[in-house]
Design a protein around this motif. Structure first.
Motif, mmCIF file in Angstrom:
data_model
loop_
_atom_site.group_PDB
_atom_site.id
_atom_site.type_symbol
_atom_site.label_atom_id
_atom_site.label_comp_id
_atom_site.label_asym_id
_atom_site.label_seq_id
_atom_site.Cartn_x
_atom_site.Cartn_y
_atom_site.Cartn_z
ATOM 1 N N GLN A 152 0.805 -2.317 -11.159
ATOM 2 C CA GLN A 152 -0.096 -1.188 -10.941
ATOM 3 C C GLN A 152 -1.497 -1.690 -10.553
ATOM 4 O O GLN A 152 -2.121 -1.149 -9.637
ATOM 5 C CB GLN A 152 -0.175 -0.335 -12.200
ATOM 6 C CG GLN A 152 -1.258 0.744 -12.164
ATOM 7 C CD GLN A 152 -1.136 1.647 -10.957
ATOM 8 O OE1 GLN A 152 -0.081 2.199 -10.696
ATOM 9 N NE2 GLN A 152 -2.229 1.802 -10.215
ATOM 10 N N LYS A 153 -1.959 -2.729 -11.226
ATOM 11 C CA LYS A 153 -3.274 -3.294 -10.898
ATOM 12 C C LYS A 153 -3.295 -3.824 -9.480
ATOM 13 O O LYS A 153 -4.262 -3.615 -8.731
ATOM 14 C CB LYS A 153 -3.619 -4.409 -11.883
ATOM 15 C CG LYS A 153 -4.981 -5.046 -11.630
ATOM 16 C CD LYS A 153 -5.265 -6.156 -12.630
ATOM 17 C CE LYS A 153 -6.619 -6.810 -12.349
ATOM 18 N NZ LYS A 153 -6.883 -7.939 -13.283
ATOM 19 N N ARG B 55 0.811 -1.223 0.000
ATOM 20 C CA ARG B 55 0.000 0.000 0.000
ATOM 21 C C ARG B 55 0.844 1.273 0.000
ATOM 22 O O ARG B 55 0.299 2.378 0.008
ATOM 23 C CB ARG B 55 -0.923 0.009 1.217
ATOM 24 C CG ARG B 55 -2.070 -0.993 1.105
ATOM 25 C CD ARG B 55 -2.979 -0.888 2.321
ATOM 26 N NE ARG B 55 -4.191 -1.676 2.143
ATOM 27 C CZ ARG B 55 -5.170 -1.773 3.055
ATOM 28 N NH1 ARG B 55 -5.051 -1.115 4.201
ATOM 29 N NH2 ARG B 55 -6.236 -2.500 2.812
ATOM 30 N N ASN C 24 -3.444 -0.950 -6.988
ATOM 31 C CA ASN C 24 -4.774 -0.343 -6.940
ATOM 32 C C ASN C 24 -5.761 -1.248 -6.202
ATOM 33 O O ASN C 24 -6.683 -0.764 -5.540
ATOM 34 C CB ASN C 24 -5.273 -0.064 -8.353
ATOM 35 C CG ASN C 24 -6.521 0.801 -8.374
ATOM 36 O OD1 ASN C 24 -6.507 1.935 -7.885
ATOM 37 N ND2 ASN C 24 -7.605 0.255 -8.913
ATOM 38 N N GLU C 25 -5.570 -2.555 -6.312
ATOM 39 C CA GLU C 25 -6.444 -3.490 -5.591
ATOM 40 C C GLU C 25 -6.211 -3.396 -4.088
ATOM 41 O O GLU C 25 -7.157 -3.525 -3.291
ATOM 42 C CB GLU C 25 -6.190 -4.922 -6.072
ATOM 43 C CG GLU C 25 -6.715 -5.211 -7.474
ATOM 44 C CD GLU C 25 -6.330 -6.596 -7.957
ATOM 45 O OE1 GLU C 25 -5.550 -7.280 -7.242
ATOM 46 O OE2 GLU C 25 -6.790 -7.008 -9.040
ATOM 47 N N GLU C 26 -4.955 -3.196 -3.698
ATOM 48 C CA GLU C 26 -4.636 -3.092 -2.282
ATOM 49 C C GLU C 26 -5.134 -1.776 -1.695
ATOM 50 O O GLU C 26 -5.561 -1.719 -0.539
ATOM 51 C CB GLU C 26 -3.119 -3.205 -2.070
ATOM 52 C CG GLU C 26 -2.539 -4.556 -2.443
ATOM 53 C CD GLU C 26 -2.952 -5.660 -1.488
ATOM 54 O OE1 GLU C 26 -3.569 -5.363 -0.444
ATOM 55 O OE2 GLU C 26 -2.673 -6.839 -1.791
ATOM 56 N N GLN C 27 -5.080 -0.710 -2.495
ATOM 57 C CA GLN C 27 -5.553 0.596 -2.036
ATOM 58 C C GLN C 27 -5.964 1.423 -3.243
ATOM 59 O O GLN C 27 -5.136 1.747 -4.100
ATOM 60 C CB GLN C 27 -4.466 1.315 -1.238
ATOM 61 C CG GLN C 27 -4.962 2.586 -0.551
ATOM 62 C CD GLN C 27 -3.909 3.182 0.356
ATOM 63 O OE1 GLN C 27 -2.783 3.430 -0.081
ATOM 64 N NE2 GLN C 27 -4.254 3.402 1.619
ATOM 65 N N LYS C 28 -7.224 1.743 -3.312
ATOM 66 C CA LYS C 28 -7.751 2.494 -4.451
ATOM 67 C C LYS C 28 -6.997 3.810 -4.636
ATOM 68 O O LYS C 28 -6.726 4.529 -3.676
ATOM 69 C CB LYS C 28 -9.241 2.794 -4.252
ATOM 70 C CG LYS C 28 -10.134 1.561 -4.249
ATOM 71 C CD LYS C 28 -10.152 0.882 -5.611
ATOM 72 C CE LYS C 28 -11.123 -0.296 -5.629
ATOM 73 N NZ LYS C 28 -11.098 -1.002 -6.927
ATOM 74 N N GLY C 29 -6.650 4.087 -5.888
ATOM 75 C CA GLY C 29 -5.994 5.342 -6.207
ATOM 76 C C GLY C 29 -4.496 5.348 -5.992
ATOM 77 O O GLY C 29 -3.863 6.392 -6.147
ATOM 78 N N ASN C 30 -3.919 4.200 -5.660
ATOM 79 C CA ASN C 30 -2.468 4.133 -5.481
ATOM 80 C C ASN C 30 -1.817 3.970 -6.852
ATOM 81 O O ASN C 30 -1.870 2.896 -7.466
ATOM 82 C CB ASN C 30 -2.097 2.958 -4.566
ATOM 83 C CG ASN C 30 -0.631 2.975 -4.177
ATOM 84 O OD1 ASN C 30 0.108 3.900 -4.513
ATOM 85 N ND2 ASN C 30 -0.203 1.948 -3.458
ATOM 86 N N ILE C 31 -1.210 5.023 -7.358
ATOM 87 C CA ILE C 31 -0.642 5.031 -8.705
ATOM 88 C C ILE C 31 0.881 4.906 -8.626
ATOM 89 O O ILE C 31 1.560 5.822 -8.155
ATOM 90 C CB ILE C 31 -1.014 6.326 -9.466
ATOM 91 C CG1 ILE C 31 -2.530 6.561 -9.415
ATOM 92 C CG2 ILE C 31 -0.510 6.250 -10.904
ATOM 93 C CD1 ILE C 31 -3.343 5.470 -10.072
ATOM 94 N N ARG D 124 2.553 4.453 -0.974
ATOM 95 C CA ARG D 124 2.357 5.386 -2.089
ATOM 96 C C ARG D 124 3.682 6.044 -2.448
ATOM 97 O O ARG D 124 4.528 6.275 -1.575
ATOM 98 C CB ARG D 124 1.323 6.455 -1.731
ATOM 99 C CG ARG D 124 -0.100 5.917 -1.605
ATOM 100 C CD ARG D 124 -1.055 7.008 -1.188
ATOM 101 N NE ARG D 124 -2.434 6.539 -1.152
ATOM 102 C CZ ARG D 124 -3.284 6.583 -2.168
ATOM 103 N NH1 ARG D 124 -2.872 7.100 -3.332
ATOM 104 N NH2 ARG D 124 -4.514 6.140 -2.059
#
Length: 382
Positions: A340-341, A194, A344-351, A196
């Motif tokens: 990247q997928k 997670r 994002n699955e672990e935490q929405k919006g994590n780019i 960022r």
């Protein structure tokens, strides 16, 4: 009329196995869309070369001059004698790659280098299991998840298992979305996944983009001359992309050249998938060792990133998401998209896509260099 049944009577159980293998590859290409441009021709070719007295292979006609079979001819000309097809494919791959993310953060290359650990670990294991050094080295390269490099290394080293190695390399490339998340989760925590990361895009001067492929080719050439063909063709393709005066050729290399060579390479490599060479215990061992190499490569990149985080924590610097280390394999851009997928699955919006892409292109270069180094080292002992 007996001659009409001659082909059916000549079928062996090993050839029947290869018909199933061919159909499975075609099914994966069509139903699952796993590397369809390569697995489909490879699967169809596997069926053709295993038909008794197949006209796609060289054969005597009434005991006289051999009739030239098209697949065997393509193999001899395009792979065996010159390695032409894999090398031409590298031009197209190089033209596809944007080294911008790597050039903006050069330390990503360390992740790419770390992710080659599985290659050398499996070479050692394969040698212990009784494979010749040239075969063990060729098997280890599967871990880079780079089909053209695997084919080229196994061909240059004259491995006896080019067919199984090619099938394993491309199959695991296609299975990156399944294998990599499993391998990454084995060595990371949810908290780590997670993390960022901020990304500050840097404008890379055109001079730097042009100088990079030239400099890499020269440096690698001086250090490992056997790598020049591998690295040079990849970098030449990138130079086409970045020079700015050959845009049409660059686009042709990315599209028509890659598609055509991939198609021909897939059906040509099926020559080494003849039943008598393919259906044996060694093939199963190669598939297993290739999977181990791939998983170890991914895990090594992640573990190295975690080690970097230890240093960053001591220095009170922002941490990196260790998953990007798993992108140090050669499956570009699939691996970076998978990471990247997962983020994002672990935490929405994590780019973390750009950081993952930087490591992924570093892995592409590192795996090609590793292939050249393996050729150079092993050649000293052959």
């Amino acid at each position: 009329m007996d001659f009409l049944l001659e082909g059916i009577r000549a079928v062996t159980w090993q050839q029947l196995v290869m018909y199933v293998v061919g159909i499975v590859l075609i099914w994966l290409a069509i139903n699952k869309e796993y590397e369809p441009s390569l697995l489909l021709p490879m699967g169809f070719g596997a069926i053709m070369v295993n038909l008794p007295m197949s006209g796609v292979l060289d054969q005597l006609v009434q005991g006289k001059v051999p009739a030239a079979g098209i697949i065997q001819w393509l193999y001899k000309v395009g792979i065996e004698s010159s390695e032409m097809m894999p090398l031409l494919l590298f031009i197209g791959i190089g033209a596809m790659i944007d080294f911008g993310p790597l050039l903006s953060q050069p330390f990503y290359f360390l992740f790419g280098a770390a992710a080659q650990f599985g290659i050398f670990a499996v070479i050692f294991v394969a040698a212990l299991l009784g494979f010749d050094l040239k075969d063990a080295a060729s098997i280890g390269i599967i871990g880079a998840a780079d089909g053209p490099t695997s084919i080229l290394v196994s061909q240059v080293l004259n491995s006896a298992y080019i067919g199984p190695i090619a099938v394993a390399a491309y199959s695991y490339m296609a299975l990156v979305p399944i294998i990599q998340p499993f391998a990454i989760k084995l060595v990371t925590t949810k908290k780590e996944r997670r993390i960022r990361m901020s990304y500050n895009a840097k404008a890379i001067p055109k001079f730097t983009r042009i100088a990079f492929p030239i400099a890499v080719t020269m440096i690698v050439g001086f250090i490992s001359p056997q790598s020049v063909a591998l690295v040079g063709f990849l970098m030449f393709g990138n130079l086409l992309r970045e020079c700015g005066v050959l845009n049409t050729l660059s686009q042709t290399a990315q599209d028509q050249l890659v598609n055509l060579i991939t198609l021909l390479l897939g059906i040509t490599i099926s020559f080494s998938m003849r039943a008598e060479q393919f259906v044996n215990l060694q093939t199963l061992m190669i598939l297993a060792l290739g999977l181990v190499a791939f998983v170890f490569d991914t895990m090594a990149g992640v573990l190295f990133a975690k080690l970097v985080n230890v240093v960053l924590a001591i220095l009170h610097k922002p941490l990196i998401n260790p998953m990007i280390g798993g992108c140090g394999i050669s499956a570009f851009p699939m691996s970076s998209r998978v990471v990247q997928k997962l983020a994002n699955e672990e935490q929405k919006g994590n780019i973390i896509l750009m950081q993952a892409a930087g490591t992924n292109v570093a892995g592409q270069v590192a795996s090609v260099i590793a292939g050249g180094l393996v050729i150079s080292i092993v050649s000293q002992y052959l």
